[in-house]
Design an enzyme around this catalytic site. Sequence first.
Site, PDB file in Angstrom:
ATOM      1  N   TRP A 357       0.820  -1.214   0.000  1.00 17.68           N
ATOM      2  CA  TRP A 357       0.000   0.000   0.000  1.00 17.68           C
ATOM      3  C   TRP A 357       0.852   1.262   0.000  1.00 17.68           C
ATOM      4  CZ3 TRP A 357      -0.674   3.478   4.331  1.00 17.68           C
ATOM      5  CH2 TRP A 357       0.063   3.138   5.463  1.00 17.68           C
ATOM      6  N   GLU A 486       1.349  -1.234  13.116  1.00 20.62           N
ATOM      7  CA  GLU A 486       1.336  -2.689  13.276  1.00 20.62           C
ATOM      8  C   GLU A 486       1.849  -3.141  14.643  1.00 20.62           C
ATOM      9  OE1 GLU A 486       1.909  -3.606   8.504  1.00 20.62           O
ATOM     10  OE2 GLU A 486       3.633  -3.727   9.860  1.00 20.62           O
ATOM     11  N   GLN A 592       4.255   3.614  13.623  1.00 23.86           N
ATOM     12  CA  GLN A 592       4.164   4.673  12.624  1.00 23.86           C
ATOM     13  C   GLN A 592       2.829   5.379  12.753  1.00 23.86           C
ATOM     14  OE1 GLN A 592       3.925   1.569   9.319  1.00 23.86           O
ATOM     15  NE2 GLN A 592       2.864   3.266   8.358  1.00 23.86           N
TER      16      GLN A 592
END
Length: 750
Positions: A357, A486, A592
């Site tokens: 992505w 994540e 992130q």
Amino acid sequence: MKQTFDIAPWHVTTTKWSPEDKRIQESITSLANENLGMRGFFEEGYSGDTLEGVYLGGVWFPDKTRVGWWKNGYPQYFGKMINAVNFMKVIIKVNGEQLDLAKQTPSDFKLDLDMKQGIFTRTFNVEIGGTKLGFSFERFVSVTQKELVGQRIKINNLGSSEAKIEISSMIDADVYNEDANYDEQFWNILAKKADGDHTELVSMTKKNDFGTPQFTVGMKSTTKTDLSHKEDRVNEKSVENIFEGSIAAGAAAEFEKRTIVATSRDFDSESAITNYLDELSDALDAESFDGLLAPHIKEWASRWEKSDVEIDGDEGAQQGIRFNLFQLFSTYYGQDYRLNISPKGFTGEKYGGATYWDTEAYCIPVYLGVANPEVARNLLMYRYNQLDGAFINAKQQGLDGALFPMVTFNGVECHNEWEITFEEIHRNGDIAYAIYLYTNYTGDRSYVLHEGAEVLTEISRFWADRVHYSQSKNKYMLHAVTGPDEYDNNVNNDWYTNLLCRWTLQYTLDILDQVDPEVAKKLNVTEDEKRKWKGIVDNMYLPYDPDKKIFPENDGFMDKDLTPVSEIPSDQLPLNQHWSWDKILRSPYVKQGDVIQGLWDFIDDFSKEEKKRNFDFYEQFTVHESSLSASVYSIIAADVGYEDKAVELYERSARLDLDNYNNDTADGLHITSMTGSWLDIVQGFAGMRVRNGELHYAPFLPKKWNSYKFRQNFRDRILEVKVDKNGTDIKLISGDPITIDLAGKKLELK
């Protein structure tokens, strides 16, 4: 953080012979041209620690996912960009001793990556075979002839006696992937020959059981040298031309090798490949090395003319952004619509060379500004052409519509981590957002009203089936998802994912009102579907904390032990190299931007106070252990007026690989995140936005910079923006007159 290379505006150089840093040096000095590329390994061989990686765009291999806990919906295979046959190999012997810098220690050592011209040079002196020689290795991967790689070696006899030289020019198919299972190899040899100054080898990927194509690859090398031809060898897995001669004391010899590579991506048979190799070889053999190099240098000059960013006052920042743009353009420049941008490009095996992505979220915004719009449109068409695979992915999850893959080569999901494959579904929204971004930036509506409308419709059908209705809250929700962060997966109601779901459904409804009847008939969206989508839009749940007045990353985030990163001992960072996965998942630490990612996407939809509160809250917990993180935080920091923080984060983004911030440059470069440094300057420092088809700028100048200047492509125009201590100057370099907004004032540029 370790600075391995010297700082210079147009060069990445080092004069340090550091075997312990060799893999980092190989990554940094990688070369590519979108069609093929290689790490900066030593072509003469190195018996110490090295990764001799050569990779071909679009050539990959599916191997069975080896997990013992396979469940319904798991991918059938995992894919990888396999290490290609090594056509770079050149074995050198001096008075019978083989050149191998793991065994001989060089002096006057220098590596030089010339980013302006796209050339990698390596020079050193060495005691070998009882004498002293000086070597110069030069290589380029042509950006004008996609099949061509050129190598030139110069040998100077610095000793007092004659030196006997033997050089073997090879194509070697005895190669491995470091990430392969059980030391498996992927190439079967179909044909091979060596004849005088030519070697040729044709190979095919081994048979697989997944119905995916086998790739045939043909390579032909031509040698030109002052040395004499000695013999040819055709071995089990390699071919070689061997040359020999003597170099008198004080004299020199030159050796040149040029290789052309063709694959079955472009030709439908082995004979067609070999015929092309012969024809192209004959044409190129008429040119000198410098003659082949000249158009390559000219093309790089053209690319830099469109895209260069000039920074005065900070050479480290200057080198960083040029390095990032150089490696980004080397990986992808829109010349082949079938290709995409792997997170590691051609610089290493991690991430398998697949499409993520990252392309839509980070790369398309940059290509829109630095290249022709066809480049970004090709990236959108790449997804459209893989829509059938997205249908398969959704069906495997028992859902309607299309689920674009997290990791893919052909549109079908090939990632084997369940929390990614099943749950990181925000990628569907990122792809939808890229369609909007392209349309808003270029003004070209041809894609969104045709192919794009189909992509949006099928994504919306997926979202409408994936959400569920909560009776207790009278809201639609998304449970069991993973956002961009994540380090917090399998959560309920990730704010960013829910936001994209709601936005995509509304954007699709808006576009469906604008498509022509023929397209509408093909899409066949019923009124019941539209009512359902509108109901989800109006009642989508988005987490909100009324006390802190922020958007919680997900339903459980605020219940974590909210201890700031500043309290973690420095010897425990990066977390992913020191903590267990279980400990990371229980922590509040953000890999992130997640909420910050959403604020960036929809930066004009939130007030300055909202952005500031969320930035202040999440920045204290963010470890930036994703390469994609710092740049997004930098843009939001600039937007809310945190100029020093914006610059600090830019520096991390711009020099992430050069300074090995995350201690992982040895694995390969972070290609897709290299877009971040351009975004930080253009969207962050210069405040560039596109509102209702009009360009807006609100620049500031970093305190330690004297000026910065960039060029930007916008709707068939090229603008030049310069910011210095006297203010901002914007020029129209080419194209029709345009009115822009500079810090609230309208300017007409002619």
